[in-house]
Design a protein around this motif. Structure first.
Motif, PDB file in Angstrom:
ATOM      1  N   VAL A 171       0.819  -1.507   0.085  1.00  0.00           N
ATOM      2  CA  VAL A 171       0.002   0.230   0.144  1.00  0.00           C
ATOM      3  C   VAL A 171       0.993   1.067  -0.233  1.00  0.00           C
ATOM      4  O   VAL A 171       1.504   1.396   0.726  1.00  0.00           O
ATOM      5  CB  VAL A 171      -0.758   0.056   1.180  1.00  0.00           C
ATOM      6  CG1 VAL A 171      -1.628   1.488   1.152  1.00  0.00           C
ATOM      7  CG2 VAL A 171      -1.429  -0.871   1.380  1.00  0.00           C
ATOM      8  N   VAL A 172       0.978   1.888  -0.604  1.00  0.00           N
ATOM      9  CA  VAL A 172       1.369   3.301  -1.251  1.00  0.00           C
ATOM     10  C   VAL A 172       0.381   4.579  -0.668  1.00  0.00           C
ATOM     11  O   VAL A 172      -0.345   4.869  -0.593  1.00  0.00           O
ATOM     12  CB  VAL A 172       1.476   3.952  -2.174  1.00  0.00           C
ATOM     13  CG1 VAL A 172       2.419   5.885  -2.840  1.00  0.00           C
ATOM     14  CG2 VAL A 172       1.890   2.535  -3.180  1.00  0.00           C
TER      15      VAL A 172
ATOM     16  N   GLU B 276      -0.257   5.989  -4.899  1.00  0.00           N
ATOM     17  CA  GLU B 276       0.111   4.209  -6.327  1.00  0.00           C
ATOM     18  C   GLU B 276       1.121   4.202  -6.418  1.00  0.00           C
ATOM     19  O   GLU B 276       1.745   5.624  -6.904  1.00  0.00           O
ATOM     20  CB  GLU B 276      -1.357   4.720  -7.347  1.00  0.00           C
ATOM     21  CG  GLU B 276      -2.897   3.944  -6.722  1.00  0.00           C
ATOM     22  CD  GLU B 276      -3.471   4.090  -8.681  1.00  0.00           C
ATOM     23  OE1 GLU B 276      -3.443   3.452  -8.773  1.00  0.00           O
ATOM     24  OE2 GLU B 276      -3.785   5.851  -8.955  1.00  0.00           O
ATOM     25  N   ASP B 277       1.558   3.019  -6.830  1.00  0.00           N
ATOM     26  CA  ASP B 277       3.355   3.191  -7.461  1.00  0.00           C
ATOM     27  C   ASP B 277       2.993   3.883  -8.658  1.00  0.00           C
ATOM     28  O   ASP B 277       2.367   3.704  -9.260  1.00  0.00           O
ATOM     29  CB  ASP B 277       3.642   1.713  -7.943  1.00  0.00           C
ATOM     30  CG  ASP B 277       4.899   1.637  -7.444  1.00  0.00           C
ATOM     31  OD1 ASP B 277       5.618   2.360  -8.012  1.00  0.00           O
ATOM     32  OD2 ASP B 277       5.339   0.107  -7.768  1.00  0.00           O
TER      33      ASP B 277
ATOM     34  N   MET C  34      10.944   4.370  -3.866  1.00  0.00           N
ATOM     35  CA  MET C  34      10.323   4.107  -2.855  1.00  0.00           C
ATOM     36  C   MET C  34      10.694   2.830  -1.009  1.00  0.00           C
ATOM     37  O   MET C  34      11.783   2.058  -1.479  1.00  0.00           O
ATOM     38  CB  MET C  34       8.854   3.611  -2.175  1.00  0.00           C
ATOM     39  CG  MET C  34       8.087   4.263  -3.382  1.00  0.00           C
ATOM     40  SD  MET C  34       6.478   3.742  -3.417  1.00  0.00           S
ATOM     41  CE  MET C  34       5.463   5.660  -4.508  1.00  0.00           C
ATOM     42  N   VAL C  35      10.056   3.459  -0.053  1.00  0.00           N
ATOM     43  CA  VAL C  35      10.856   2.567   0.915  1.00  0.00           C
ATOM     44  C   VAL C  35       9.683   2.925   1.921  1.00  0.00           C
ATOM     45  O   VAL C  35       8.469   3.193   2.054  1.00  0.00           O
ATOM     46  CB  VAL C  35      11.483   3.164   2.425  1.00  0.00           C
ATOM     47  CG1 VAL C  35      11.469   4.520   2.367  1.00  0.00           C
ATOM     48  CG2 VAL C  35      12.455   2.849   3.047  1.00  0.00           C
TER      49      VAL C  35
ATOM     50  N   ILE D 296       3.306   0.582   4.405  1.00  0.00           N
ATOM     51  CA  ILE D 296       3.141   1.604   4.218  1.00  0.00           C
ATOM     52  C   ILE D 296       4.683   1.892   3.252  1.00  0.00           C
ATOM     53  O   ILE D 296       5.657   2.281   4.255  1.00  0.00           O
ATOM     54  CB  ILE D 296       2.839   2.776   4.809  1.00  0.00           C
ATOM     55  CG1 ILE D 296       1.476   2.413   5.335  1.00  0.00           C
ATOM     56  CG2 ILE D 296       2.760   4.316   3.583  1.00  0.00           C
ATOM     57  CD1 ILE D 296       0.165   2.145   4.324  1.00  0.00           C
ATOM     58  N   LEU D 297       4.009   2.065   1.816  1.00  0.00           N
ATOM     59  CA  LEU D 297       5.710   2.330   1.296  1.00  0.00           C
ATOM     60  C   LEU D 297       5.226   4.412   0.724  1.00  0.00           C
ATOM     61  O   LEU D 297       4.282   4.749   0.569  1.00  0.00           O
ATOM     62  CB  LEU D 297       5.361   2.309  -0.303  1.00  0.00           C
ATOM     63  CG  LEU D 297       5.929   0.115  -0.047  1.00  0.00           C
ATOM     64  CD1 LEU D 297       4.673  -0.493  -1.586  1.00  0.00           C
ATOM     65  CD2 LEU D 297       6.748   0.533  -0.668  1.00  0.00           C
ATOM     66  N   GLN D 298       6.794   4.795   0.646  1.00  0.00           N
ATOM     67  CA  GLN D 298       6.117   6.443   0.545  1.00  0.00           C
ATOM     68  C   GLN D 298       7.762   6.396  -0.175  1.00  0.00           C
ATOM     69  O   GLN D 298       9.056   5.236   0.094  1.00  0.00           O
ATOM     70  CB  GLN D 298       6.544   7.000   1.890  1.00  0.00           C
ATOM     71  CG  GLN D 298       5.656   6.682   3.303  1.00  0.00           C
ATOM     72  CD  GLN D 298       6.377   7.403   4.321  1.00  0.00           C
ATOM     73  OE1 GLN D 298       6.897   6.950   5.308  1.00  0.00           O
ATOM     74  NE2 GLN D 298       5.096   8.246   4.528  1.00  0.00           N
TER      75      GLN D 298
END
Length: 650
Positions: A592-593, A601-602, A607-608, A615-617
């Motif tokens: 999940v972004v 969304e990607d 991202m990390v 959670i992706l950021q």
């Protein structure tokens, strides 16, 4: 002429048909494209040379294209069919990046390839285009032709007509074709095949300068914009209005404002400005004017020679009724009048009135004033501009002695031609300097808030990489009853939830497909034809069953032609026995972004993932530089705050 024997089958002998590169894809060349995308591809492949099956169900076709005959020069163009069963993953990352993650996965992909000499040689080094199992990264016989980087062109299409242009490599990368030639070929092919939409990731560069930034400032559109590609999706949550405002902010930046704030600390910038101001007939007022003029000038300059421009040589007018001596005198008087104005803008009438005290011939004064506009006299540039408020022509004098310190005095005769010469290499050097020290990294950093906004606006433009062209809006199907008595309808489907819950899946409907029926077809025939078409296109609809047609009350035996007019758009309800999340292009296993910049969304940027909430950021948004590795343990700000608030252990 190249002998297309790509797969090493030396025993096979055949006559290879050669097509003209500049016409390939035009209507009727090699075939008329009258159907939907997948049918047009099949019609095109009827004229191709079938090479072989690549293993894992992939088939390759080739075309030989003649670029020019004298001297003979040909390129190879390949089409590779990749069934979903042959893909390492059914999900398309390019669809996810551009925002098409809610599209259904198609049964097939078509790769359109124009290999370079290097990539073709690398393919031939692997027998049969299949890499040895020991070769790293070739994935058990997957086509090396698809995997290799460095093709002159590589595009991929899903069988529903949505595609991605993956790469274009022109002359600067060692290609035998210019980038614009390859793009014209690609655009012609997409138009002919009646593609729906095509996306691309604009990473085009020239000498380290991003073209989407240069062309955006100079032409108000990216380099691919000349072929109709427009804003598709911005990274880091950049929207189209934000993107347009960023371009306009830089394009409209006045040059005098930049000189005022930067010129005292960076003397090279006003020198470069003056250099091109002298070469331009219209006055260069804004940064957009300057970059537009420089790019246009670059396109006209020979690669190895220089460009001469005599701006002050009004004495050499052959059809002039005044003698050179009188013109020279009038020129000196006008320049002296402008000098007394202390480099301020004054109206044309004021200049003319001041010069009339010494020159009584008003015709001569009018001629010289017209000739001097944006030209150089001695160490001065006589600038002319239309006042946007009063709509009156105004003049001012600009000292350019620092730009050309080796020349002094009034330039006369043919000596002016030697003063203003610029080579292509010098122009590119100047452009790189302005690109670096105004757009990207101004040094020293400007104190003005207006100028400090330029690098921020440039960053927004650079974050806008994904472009889209909508081909289908330009070539809609023409619906009419043909000579054979067949009719065409537009149909899409609405998937019913078959998990025990009422309602429909929360997904967008697939694009409309053209369904062709005989005039004697019944409603039942229509339902069966819709089932067949959507099963043929989409992987997750192999078990698709049509239940009903929305807003149509008709029996199965009723004639379609009596119930529905030609060209009508229909929505068909149904369900599929194998529906699930994996039937869509977005991969649910990616995570999940939810980034602080607003991205949900990607978008293809690095991202990390938080080690607690997962959670992706973006690494950039959490201040991890691109040249640094992602830390082994990373916590997002929210999780860090929650840990801090934990009660202390006793």
């Amino acid at each position: 002429m190249l002998n297309v024997d790509v797969l090493g089958n030396k025993k096979r002998k055949r006559c290879v048909r050669v097509f003209k590169f500049k016409n390939f894809g035009d209507p009727g060349y090699p075939v008329e494209f009258n159907g939907p995308f997948r049918e047009n591809v099949n019609a095109l492949l009827e004229f191709a040379n079938l090479e072989a099956n690549l293993g894992l169900g992939m088939t390759i076709w080739s075309f030989q294209l003649e670029v020019h005959r004298h001297p003979p020069f040909h390129v190879l163009f390949f089409v590779i069919e990749e069934p979903i069963e042959s893909s390492l993953t059914p999900h398309c990352k390019n669809c996810q990046y551009i925002g098409w993650g809610r599209h259904l996965i198609c049964n097939k992909k078509y790769h359109f390839l124009m290999p370079s000499k290097e990539t073709l040689a690398a393919c031939l080094s692997c027998e049969g285009l299949q890499c040895d199992a020991a070769s790293p990264g070739m994935n058990n016989g997957k086509s090396k032709l698809i995997e290799l980087q460095g093709h002159m062109m590589h595009g991929v299409f899903h069988s529903n007509g949505f595609g991605h242009l993956l790469c274009i490599n022109g002359l600067e990368t060692g290609s035998d074709l210019a980038g614009h030639q390859i793009m014209e070929f690609w655009d012609r092919l997409c138009t002919g095949l009646q593609a729906r939409k095509v996306s691309l990731n604009d990473l085009s560069q020239k000498r380290g300068m991003e073209l989407r930034l240069l062309n955006g400032i100079a032409y108000n559109e990216p380099w691919f914009g000349r072929w109709g590609y427009k804003f598709g999706r911005g990274c880091f949550s950049v929207t189209q209005p934000t993107y347009q405002r960023a371009i306009e902010a830089i394009r409209s930046m006045p040059l005098y404002l930049i000189i005022h704030h930067i010129g005292t600390s960076n003397l090279n910038i006003p020198i470069i400005f003056s250099r091109y101001q002298t070469l331009s007939d219209p006055s260069l007022v804004t940064l957009g004017d300057l970059f537009h003029f420089m790019l246009e000038l670059k396109s006209r300059l020979p690669r190895e020679s220089s460009f001469g421009f005599c701006n002050a040589n009004v004495l050499a007018e052959t059809n002039c009724r005044w003698s050179p001596k009188r013109i020279e005198m009038a020129t000196r008087v006008i320049v002296e009048a402008l000098r007394r104005a202390e480099y301020k803008w004054i109206s044309r009438q004021e200049v003319r009135d001041a010069a009339r005290a010494y020159i009584g011939d008003t015709g001569l004064l009018d001629f010289v004033l017209k000739s001097l506009g944006n030209h150089v006299v001695g160490n001065y540039l006589v600038r002319r501009s239309l006042n946007p408020v009063t709509k009156v022509l105004e003049y001012c004098l600009e000292d350019i002695s620092t730009a050309f310190p080796s020349h002094e005095g009034l330039i006369m005769g043919n000596k002016a031609k030697d003063r203003f010469k610029i080579t292509r290499a010098q122009l590119i050097k100047d452009m790189i300097y302005l690109y670096k020290y105004i757009l990207i990294d101004p040094k020293p950093a400007p104190r003005s808030e207006i100028l400090s906004a330029i690098p921020l606006a440039a960053r927004i433009i650079l974050d806008t990489k994904y472009l889209i062209k909508d081909y289908f809006c330009e070539l809609p199907f023409q619906f009419e009853l043909d000579m054979e008595g067949k009719l065409s309808l537009y149909c899409t489907i609405m998937l019913r939830n078959n998990t025990g819950h009422e309602g429909y899946l929360d997904r967008e409907m697939p694009p409309y497909e053209c369904i062709t029926l005989k005039s004697s077809a019944t409603i039942t025939d229509l339902k069966l034809e819709v089932e067949r078409n959507f099963k043929e296109i989409y992987w997750g609809l192999k078990g698709f069953v049509v239940e009903s047609i929305v807003n149509l009350n008709a029996n199965g035996t009723d004639l379609v032609f009596g119930q529905i007019e030609v060209g009508r758009e229909l929505v068909v309800e149904g369900w599929s026995s194998n529906m699930g999340m994996n039937m869509y292009e977005s991969d649910p296993s990616n995570g999940v972004v939810d980034c602080t910049c607003g991205t949900k969304e990607d978008d293809g940027e690095r991202m990390v993932s938080c080690d607690i909430c997962e959670i992706l950021q973006h690494t950039r948004c959490v201040r991890i530089p691109n040249d640094e590795e992602i830390p082994h343990i990373f916590l997002c700000r929210r999780c860090e705050q929650e840990i801090v608030q934990f009660p202390a252990l006793p």
